[in-house]
Scaffold this motif. Structure first.
Motif, PDB file in Angstrom:
ATOM      1  N   MET A 143     -15.580 -13.112  -1.900  1.00 34.05           N
ATOM      2  CA  MET A 143     -14.523 -11.566  -1.663  1.00 34.05           C
ATOM      3  C   MET A 143     -12.891 -12.264  -2.458  1.00 34.05           C
ATOM      4  SD  MET A 143     -13.270  -9.616   2.255  1.00 34.05           S
ATOM      5  CE  MET A 143     -13.879 -11.629   3.232  1.00 34.05           C
ATOM      6  N   LYS A 144     -12.103 -10.694  -2.597  1.00 34.39           N
ATOM      7  CA  LYS A 144     -11.059 -11.144  -2.789  1.00 34.39           C
ATOM      8  C   LYS A 144     -10.175 -11.449  -1.334  1.00 34.39           C
ATOM      9  CE  LYS A 144      -9.609 -10.831  -7.356  1.00 34.39           C
ATOM     10  NZ  LYS A 144      -9.801 -10.784  -8.281  1.00 34.39           N
ATOM     11  N   ILE A 145      -8.985 -11.298  -1.393  1.00 38.27           N
ATOM     12  CA  ILE A 145      -7.969 -11.682  -0.256  1.00 38.27           C
ATOM     13  C   ILE A 145      -6.549 -11.896  -0.613  1.00 38.27           C
ATOM     14  CG2 ILE A 145      -7.756 -11.074   2.491  1.00 38.27           C
ATOM     15  CD1 ILE A 145     -10.352 -13.346   2.785  1.00 38.27           C
ATOM     16  N   ALA A 146      -6.466 -10.431  -0.328  1.00 38.72           N
ATOM     17  CA  ALA A 146      -4.790 -10.629  -1.366  1.00 38.72           C
ATOM     18  C   ALA A 146      -3.253 -10.599   0.303  1.00 38.72           C
ATOM     19  CB  ALA A 146      -4.345  -9.328  -1.832  1.00 38.72           C
ATOM     20  N   ILE A 147      -3.104 -11.367   0.552  1.00 41.43           N
ATOM     21  CA  ILE A 147      -1.862 -11.492   1.626  1.00 41.43           C
ATOM     22  C   ILE A 147      -0.205 -11.585   1.132  1.00 41.43           C
ATOM     23  CG2 ILE A 147      -1.732 -12.933   3.692  1.00 41.43           C
ATOM     24  CD1 ILE A 147      -4.087 -13.681   1.617  1.00 41.43           C
ATOM     25  N   THR A 148       0.243 -11.259   2.150  1.00 39.21           N
ATOM     26  CA  THR A 148       1.617 -10.412   0.818  1.00 39.21           C
ATOM     27  C   THR A 148       2.436 -12.239   2.390  1.00 39.21           C
ATOM     28  OG1 THR A 148       2.150  -9.763   3.434  1.00 39.21           O
ATOM     29  CG2 THR A 148       1.839  -7.988   1.700  1.00 39.21           C
ATOM     30  N   THR A 149       3.069 -12.390   1.603  1.00 40.65           N
ATOM     31  CA  THR A 149       3.847 -13.533   1.688  1.00 40.65           C
ATOM     32  C   THR A 149       5.021 -13.461   0.489  1.00 40.65           C
ATOM     33  OG1 THR A 149       3.493 -15.692   1.838  1.00 40.65           O
ATOM     34  CG2 THR A 149       1.959 -14.923   0.043  1.00 40.65           C
ATOM     35  N   ALA A 150       6.276 -14.637   1.164  1.00 47.38           N
ATOM     36  CA  ALA A 150       6.975 -14.586  -0.028  1.00 47.38           C
ATOM     37  C   ALA A 150       6.457 -16.618  -0.381  1.00 47.38           C
ATOM     38  CB  ALA A 150       8.293 -14.822   0.772  1.00 47.38           C
ATOM     39  N   GLY A 151       6.090 -17.263   0.593  1.00 50.13           N
ATOM     40  CA  GLY A 151       5.034 -18.200   0.056  1.00 50.13           C
ATOM     41  C   GLY A 151       4.261 -18.440  -1.229  1.00 50.13           C
ATOM     42  N   ASN A 152       4.101 -19.694  -0.995  1.00 50.94           N
ATOM     43  CA  ASN A 152       3.202 -20.531  -2.760  1.00 50.94           C
ATOM     44  C   ASN A 152       1.354 -20.803  -2.114  1.00 50.94           C
ATOM     45  OD1 ASN A 152       5.121 -18.956  -4.530  1.00 50.94           O
ATOM     46  ND2 ASN A 152       5.655 -21.471  -4.053  1.00 50.94           N
ATOM     47  N   ASP A 155       4.393 -11.869   5.021  1.00 47.09           N
ATOM     48  CA  ASP A 155       5.937 -11.374   4.800  1.00 47.09           C
ATOM     49  C   ASP A 155       5.191  -9.786   5.512  1.00 47.09           C
ATOM     50  OD1 ASP A 155       7.591  -9.412   3.738  1.00 47.09           O
ATOM     51  OD2 ASP A 155       8.086 -10.689   2.925  1.00 47.09           O
ATOM     52  N   THR A 156       6.174  -9.185   7.046  1.00 51.16           N
ATOM     53  CA  THR A 156       5.661  -8.142   7.321  1.00 51.16           C
ATOM     54  C   THR A 156       5.320  -6.873   6.933  1.00 51.16           C
ATOM     55  OG1 THR A 156       7.569  -8.224   7.970  1.00 51.16           O
ATOM     56  CG2 THR A 156       6.475  -9.054   9.454  1.00 51.16           C
ATOM     57  N   ARG A 157       6.041  -6.618   5.843  1.00 52.39           N
ATOM     58  CA  ARG A 157       6.146  -6.255   4.001  1.00 52.39           C
ATOM     59  C   ARG A 157       4.959  -5.913   3.548  1.00 52.39           C
ATOM     60  NH1 ARG A 157      11.617  -7.495   1.709  1.00 52.39           N
ATOM     61  NH2 ARG A 157      10.277  -9.064   1.834  1.00 52.39           N
ATOM     62  N   PHE A 158       4.882  -4.655   3.419  1.00 50.71           N
ATOM     63  CA  PHE A 158       3.335  -4.890   1.609  1.00 50.71           C
ATOM     64  C   PHE A 158       3.633  -4.197   0.695  1.00 50.71           C
ATOM     65  CE2 PHE A 158       0.114  -1.972  -0.774  1.00 50.71           C
ATOM     66  CZ  PHE A 158       0.013  -2.998  -0.593  1.00 50.71           C
ATOM     67  N   GLY A 159       5.003  -2.533   0.269  1.00 56.04           N
ATOM     68  CA  GLY A 159       5.021  -2.342  -0.826  1.00 56.04           C
ATOM     69  C   GLY A 159       6.317  -3.799  -1.052  1.00 56.04           C
ATOM     70  N   ARG A 160       7.115  -3.911  -0.603  1.00 53.79           N
ATOM     71  CA  ARG A 160       8.102  -4.546  -0.825  1.00 53.79           C
ATOM     72  C   ARG A 160       7.758  -6.108  -0.333  1.00 53.79           C
ATOM     73  NH1 ARG A 160       9.982   0.756   0.413  1.00 53.79           N
ATOM     74  NH2 ARG A 160      11.718   1.064  -1.630  1.00 53.79           N
ATOM     75  N   ALA A 161       7.134  -6.489  -0.019  1.00 53.45           N
ATOM     76  CA  ALA A 161       6.306  -8.104  -0.214  1.00 53.45           C
ATOM     77  C   ALA A 161       6.984  -8.870  -1.981  1.00 53.45           C
ATOM     78  CB  ALA A 161       5.551  -8.387  -0.262  1.00 53.45           C
ATOM     79  N   GLN A 163       5.994 -11.156  -3.256  1.00 47.63           N
ATOM     80  CA  GLN A 163       4.393 -11.756  -3.770  1.00 47.63           C
ATOM     81  C   GLN A 163       3.029 -11.527  -2.825  1.00 47.63           C
ATOM     82  OE1 GLN A 163       5.871 -15.380  -5.216  1.00 47.63           O
ATOM     83  NE2 GLN A 163       5.220 -16.603  -3.265  1.00 47.63           N
ATOM     84  N   PHE A 164       2.177 -11.614  -3.820  1.00 48.83           N
ATOM     85  CA  PHE A 164       0.913 -11.856  -2.866  1.00 48.83           C
ATOM     86  C   PHE A 164       0.240 -12.921  -3.088  1.00 48.83           C
ATOM     87  CE2 PHE A 164       1.712  -7.128  -4.040  1.00 48.83           C
ATOM     88  CZ  PHE A 164       1.699  -6.662  -3.099  1.00 48.83           C
ATOM     89  N   LEU A 165      -0.847 -13.864  -1.806  1.00 52.07           N
ATOM     90  CA  LEU A 165      -1.721 -14.837  -2.367  1.00 52.07           C
ATOM     91  C   LEU A 165      -3.067 -14.127  -2.883  1.00 52.07           C
ATOM     92  CD1 LEU A 165      -1.202 -18.473  -0.440  1.00 52.07           C
ATOM     93  CD2 LEU A 165      -3.400 -16.957  -1.370  1.00 52.07           C
ATOM     94  N   ILE A 166      -3.674 -14.392  -3.533  1.00 53.73           N
ATOM     95  CA  ILE A 166      -4.689 -13.776  -3.797  1.00 53.73           C
ATOM     96  C   ILE A 166      -5.870 -15.002  -3.528  1.00 53.73           C
ATOM     97  CG2 ILE A 166      -6.919 -12.304  -5.275  1.00 53.73           C
ATOM     98  CD1 ILE A 166      -3.930 -10.862  -6.812  1.00 53.73           C
ATOM     99  N   TYR A 167      -6.827 -14.902  -2.363  1.00 53.48           N
ATOM    100  CA  TYR A 167      -8.045 -16.065  -2.090  1.00 53.48           C
ATOM    101  C   TYR A 167      -8.770 -15.456  -1.697  1.00 53.48           C
ATOM    102  CZ  TYR A 167      -9.836 -19.597   1.570  1.00 53.48           C
ATOM    103  OH  TYR A 167     -10.690 -20.024   1.970  1.00 53.48           O
ATOM    104  N   HIS A 168      -9.591 -16.917  -2.587  1.00 54.42           N
ATOM    105  CA  HIS A 168     -10.830 -16.496  -3.235  1.00 54.42           C
ATOM    106  C   HIS A 168     -12.036 -16.710  -2.531  1.00 54.42           C
ATOM    107  CE1 HIS A 168      -9.993 -15.113  -7.015  1.00 54.42           C
ATOM    108  NE2 HIS A 168      -9.065 -15.386  -7.021  1.00 54.42           N
ATOM    109  N   SER A 169     -12.619 -15.920  -1.024  1.00 58.47           N
ATOM    110  CA  SER A 169     -13.086 -16.652   0.124  1.00 58.47           C
ATOM    111  C   SER A 169     -14.382 -17.859  -0.709  1.00 58.47           C
ATOM    112  CB  SER A 169     -13.800 -15.669   0.875  1.00 58.47           C
ATOM    113  OG  SER A 169     -14.555 -15.285   0.253  1.00 58.47           O
ATOM    114  N   LYS A 170     -15.007 -16.915  -0.967  1.00 59.50           N
ATOM    115  CA  LYS A 170     -16.391 -18.442  -1.887  1.00 59.50           C
ATOM    116  C   LYS A 170     -15.512 -19.640  -2.794  1.00 59.50           C
ATOM    117  CE  LYS A 170     -19.723 -14.409  -3.128  1.00 59.50           C
ATOM    118  NZ  LYS A 170     -20.762 -14.301  -3.967  1.00 59.50           N
ATOM    119  N   THR A 171     -14.741 -20.234  -3.075  1.00 59.24           N
ATOM    120  CA  THR A 171     -14.215 -21.409  -3.519  1.00 59.24           C
ATOM    121  C   THR A 171     -13.645 -21.461  -2.886  1.00 59.24           C
ATOM    122  OG1 THR A 171     -12.806 -20.107  -5.211  1.00 59.24           O
ATOM    123  CG2 THR A 171     -15.294 -20.150  -5.850  1.00 59.24           C
ATOM    124  N   GLY A 172     -12.211 -20.914  -2.115  1.00 55.24           N
ATOM    125  CA  GLY A 172     -11.445 -21.182  -1.618  1.00 55.24           C
ATOM    126  C   GLY A 172      -9.990 -21.608  -2.816  1.00 55.24           C
ATOM    127  N   ALA A 173     -10.572 -21.333  -4.012  1.00 57.80           N
ATOM    128  CA  ALA A 173      -9.122 -21.232  -4.708  1.00 57.80           C
ATOM    129  C   ALA A 173      -8.463 -20.229  -4.200  1.00 57.80           C
ATOM    130  CB  ALA A 173      -9.732 -20.839  -6.160  1.00 57.80           C
TER     131      ALA A 173
END
Length: 120
Positions: free
Chosen positions: A1-10, A17-23, A25-35
């Motif tokens: 599963m690919k999960i996108a999380i709003t954040t300003a971090g890396n 980040d509490t904002r969706f559209g104006r976050a 960046q998005f950290l996109i996490y792959h649940s199968k690999t942890g990458a």
């Protein structure tokens, strides 16, 4: 599963980040690999309008399965929902903590936007 999380971090220790559209960046996490990877969202940081729709479209093109964010407005929610992307809201957590909450089933999918449009 690919999960996108709003954040300003890396990384997984960054705050959601509490904002969706104006976050920033998005950290996109792959649940199968942890990458994970970072998807910049700089084009929408100062958009007069349409930031939520454009951000949702970007994530649909990235083929994410769900989004974890602090807040999601009605147009962004409708765009994500139309693309089959589930929305989860979470506040006061790091990216890693939110992913763990999702895996444990502590986060429930939203059934509508939780803020009005143009929320900043």
């Amino acid at each position: 599963m690919k999960i996108a999380i709003t954040t300003a971090g890396n990384d997984l220790d960054a705050a959601i980040d509490t904002r969706f559209g104006r976050a920033p960046q998005f950290l996109i996490y792959h649940s199968k690999t942890g990458a994970f990877s970072i998807q910049e969202n700089t084009q929408n940081l100062n958009a007069a309008q349409g930031a939520g729709i454009q951000s949702a479209t970007t994530l649909a093109q990235a083929q994410v399965d769900c989004v974890i964010t602090g807040n999601c407005g009605p147009k962004a929610y409708a765009t994500l929902d139309a693309a089959g992307i589930k929305v989860y809201t979470c506040a006061d957590a790091t990216v890693g903590e939110a992913i763990d909450m999702l895996k444990r089933g502590d986060l429930k999918p939203a059934h509508e936007a939780n803020v009005e449009g143009h929320w900043m």
